[in-house]
Design a protein around this motif. Structure first.
Motif, short mmCIF file in Angstrom:
data_model
loop_
_atom_site.label_atom_id
_atom_site.label_comp_id
_atom_site.label_asym_id
_atom_site.label_seq_id
_atom_site.Cartn_x
_atom_site.Cartn_y
_atom_site.Cartn_z
N TRP A 176 1.92 10.24 -4.42
CA TRP A 176 0.30 10.64 -3.22
C TRP A 176 1.70 11.66 -1.94
CZ3 TRP A 176 -3.58 6.49 -3.21
CH2 TRP A 176 -4.62 7.11 -4.34
N ARG B 183 -0.48 3.49 5.79
CA ARG B 183 -1.94 2.65 4.89
C ARG B 183 -2.80 1.91 6.37
NH1 ARG B 183 -4.42 5.21 1.70
NH2 ARG B 183 -5.08 3.70 0.73
N GLU C 234 0.96 3.85 -3.13
CA GLU C 234 1.31 5.44 -2.83
C GLU C 234 2.18 6.66 -2.92
OE1 GLU C 234 0.42 6.50 2.00
OE2 GLU C 234 -1.32 6.96 1.21
N GLU D 142 0.50 -1.29 0.19
CA GLU D 142 0.08 -0.01 -0.22
C GLU D 142 1.14 1.25 0.12
OE1 GLU D 142 -3.51 0.66 0.08
OE2 GLU D 142 -3.11 -1.38 -0.38
N TRP E 294 -9.79 3.80 1.79
CA TRP E 294 -9.59 3.97 -0.03
C TRP E 294 -11.06 4.84 -0.22
CZ3 TRP E 294 -9.68 -0.51 3.50
CH2 TRP E 294 -11.00 -1.94 2.90
#
Length: 179
Positions: free
Chosen positions: A36, A41, A30, A26, A111
């Protein structure tokens, strides 16, 4: 009794290992893929996404017997295709259930698939489900056999110490996060 204790310790270790791998996956998506930036996460403070550990155990218990038994249609072996479909279905249902549990506990889920085609309430979508299917195949056919061999080589004392320590850490993390 000792055999049962070892079994629980091994499967708890798998749960933690796959929870950590899920967190790493995750975070990789990301930070590297979507760019991002970093955020934790998981629901807990530590580097684990327990939904991945739960999913891994679900796949081991539900699909392990199918994985070991050839299913044929004439000369064509359908086992791998059936396992893939099983992984997609089980992980998608788990993700849907996890989103509702997280929403009940925290007010939301981590999510949002609303921008994906073929999504349901932004909670599940076809694209991530297919990725989970591919990841589940990698997990079932490559990682889990490796982890099983490695854990089988661990002496009882080491396995119990590692699993017990991880259980205490996760319990403390849960208490810190929710209480």
């Amino acid at each position: 009794m000792e055999k049962r204790k070892r079994w629980f310790a091994e499967y708890y270790l798998y749960f933690v290992l796959y929870s950590i791998q899920g967190w790493l996956y995750e975070v990789f998506l990301e930070v590297v893929v979507y760019r991002w930036g970093f955020s934790n996460r998981g629901v807990l403070l530590g580097p684990w996404c327990v939904v991945y550990g739960t999913g891994a155990l679900l796949l081991i218990f539900c699909l392990g017997p199918l994985q070991r038994r050839p299913v044929r249609l004439g000369r064509v072996n359908l086992t791998h295709a059936l396992v893939f479909v099983g992984v997609v279905v089980l992980t998608t249902v788990l993700e849907l259930i996890a989103s509702y549990i997280m929403q009940a506990i925290t007010g939301g889920w981590l999510w949002d698939y609303t921008s994906y085609s073929f999504n349901f309430q932004g909670r599940i979508a076809l694209n991530p489900s297919i990725r989970f299917g591919l990841g589940g195949m990698l997990f079932l056919y490559l990682l889990q056999p490796l982890f099983r061999r490695l854990s089988a080589q661990m002496p009882d004392r080491v396995l119990f110490t590692v699993s017990g320590s991880l259980a205490i850490l996760m319990l403390l993390d849960t208490i810190y996060t929710f209480f």
